[in-house]
Design an enzyme around this catalytic site. Structure first.
Site, PDB file in Angstrom:
ATOM      1  CG  ASP A  86      -1.869   1.163   1.276  1.00 16.84           C
ATOM      2  OD1 ASP A  86      -2.090   1.788   0.229  1.00 16.84           O
ATOM      3  OD2 ASP A  86      -2.396   1.450   2.371  1.00 16.84           O
TER       4      ASP A  86
ATOM      5  CD  GLU B 249      -4.878   6.785  -0.814  1.00 17.34           C
ATOM      6  OE1 GLU B 249      -5.941   6.149  -0.876  1.00 17.34           O
ATOM      7  OE2 GLU B 249      -4.003   6.545   0.048  1.00 17.34           O
TER       8      GLU B 249
ATOM      9  CG  ASP C 116      -4.795   2.156  -3.063  1.00 19.09           C
ATOM     10  OD1 ASP C 116      -3.811   1.610  -2.527  1.00 19.09           O
ATOM     11  OD2 ASP C 116      -5.428   3.089  -2.541  1.00 19.09           O
TER      12      ASP C 116
ATOM     13  CG  ASP D 149       2.745 -12.556 -13.094  1.00 22.14           C
ATOM     14  OD1 ASP D 149       2.915 -11.650 -13.928  1.00 22.14           O
ATOM     15  OD2 ASP D 149       2.941 -13.758 -13.356  1.00 22.14           O
TER      16      ASP D 149
ATOM     17  CG  ASP E 267       0.473 -10.245 -16.787  1.00 28.12           C
ATOM     18  OD1 ASP E 267       1.465  -9.513 -16.996  1.00 28.12           O
ATOM     19  OD2 ASP E 267       0.574 -11.480 -16.585  1.00 28.12           O
TER      20      ASP E 267
END
Length: 332
Positions: A151, A185, A214, A316, A320
């Protein structure tokens, strides 16, 4: 992700994409959905399964290498990368250097929050129709308690590697690609709010959609897709469907991250999320794996949110998915 617990009610956009994906093989890409005050709107762009083949496989090793750098920056700067602290500016400088070398036009915007100077980093890939912007963003700051690698180093690294892949491939999208790394943020979406509030309405009208990332590598992950705009949502859902990964509607972070200021201006928004401090249910563990009865990220806003607090598979897949959305919506 901001710690704000406020839940904003969902509201319909003034104009939404009408087409939806079918069975994960046909994707209705985003129609420009500007506010009613705008005369600018693009024709519908559709993409089929061939887009999935055209979209690149983002190297998770490269994404993790960026996270290693962000961890090193935090370690060298008091253990965090928070707004107003030296670790934040060092993080921004690292990402800006990568983008500048890759041929992006970068802009650093300043704002003030809590008596400290904050920074947003905006990067534009040259070319594409600047009247139709596909915008991807992630917040770069951590809380003061820790380095913030999930985060939100994870989202920041994911969009960075996607942007660098655009450059490596010499992509020539039909729409204009813009990326942003937001400051403060964790103080209530201060950086992204400053950006969109100070953007002229004529420029806001050119944004076809904003995609927010996020926390995309949670160690006990779920696969959550924002349902704010059906056209954007359908693109992400089609990607995961093709991978055989079930998704759920994202509710935990609704109104708590940088998509909220864009949504409040009538801009279509979407995004991905792998979970924070909510507890994974038995049903979710059955379909996604992981541990039921535990938080998606037990280190959320804690000092243990380090480079070891990442699930590689989630990182991953979500990286993608970012690329797939950018290629599909941007017409790359």
């Amino acid at each position: 992700m901001s710690s704000c617990s406020e839940r904003r009610p969902r509201r319909s956009l003034i104009r939404r994409t009408a087409a939806m994906a079918a069975a994960g093989t046909a994707v209705a890409a985003l129609v420009s959905a500007a506010p009613a005050t705008s005369a600018a709107a693009s024709a519908p762009h559709t993409a089929d399964a061939r887009t999935a083949l055209a979209a690149p496989d983002i190297s998770v090793a490269n994404v993790k290498a960026h996270l290693t750098q962000l961890q090193s920056i935090a370690t060298a700067n008091g253990g965090n990368r928070a707004h107003g602290r030296p670790g934040y500016k060092a993080s921004l400088d690292y990402i800006k250097g990568k983008l500048d070398a890759a041929g992006y036009t970068t802009t650093v915007q300043q704002f003030t929050s809590g008596g400290a100077t904050g920074y947003n980093l905006i990067a534009d890939w040259p070319g594409g129709d600047t009247n139709n912007v596909v915008f991807s963003g992630a917040h770069l700051d951590s809380v003061t308690a820790g380095p913030g690698i999930n985060d939100n180093g994870s989202g920041s690294a994911g969009i960075l590697e996607t942007a660098l892949t655009v450059a490596r491939q010499g992509a020539k999208p039909t729409k204009h690609l813009r990326f942003a790394w937001w400051g403060a943020e964790e103080r209530g979406m201060v950086g992204s709010t400053s950006y969109i509030n100070n953007l002229p309405s004529s420029e806001r009208a050119k944004i076809d959609g904003y995609l927010n990332f996020d926390m995309i590598g949670s160690p006990n992950p779920g696969y959550f897709v924002y349902d704010d705009d059906p056209g954007i949502e359908s693109v992400f859902k089609a990607f995961f469907s093709a991978k055989g990964v079930p998704t759920e509607i994202e509710t935990e972070g609704d109104g708590r991250s940088d998509h909220a200021p864009f949504k409040n201006k009538g801009i279509p928004v979407g995004g991905l999320f792998s979970g924070a401090d909510y507890t994974k249910t038995a049903a979710q563990a059955q379909k996604w794996g992981g541990t039921s009865g535990q938080a998606f990220d037990r280190c959320y806003h804690r000092s243990c949110d380090t480079s070891s607090n990442i699930d590689d598979t989630a990182l991953d897949r979500n990286s993608d998915a970012i690329a797939y959305a950018v290629w599909t919506l941007g017409g790359a």
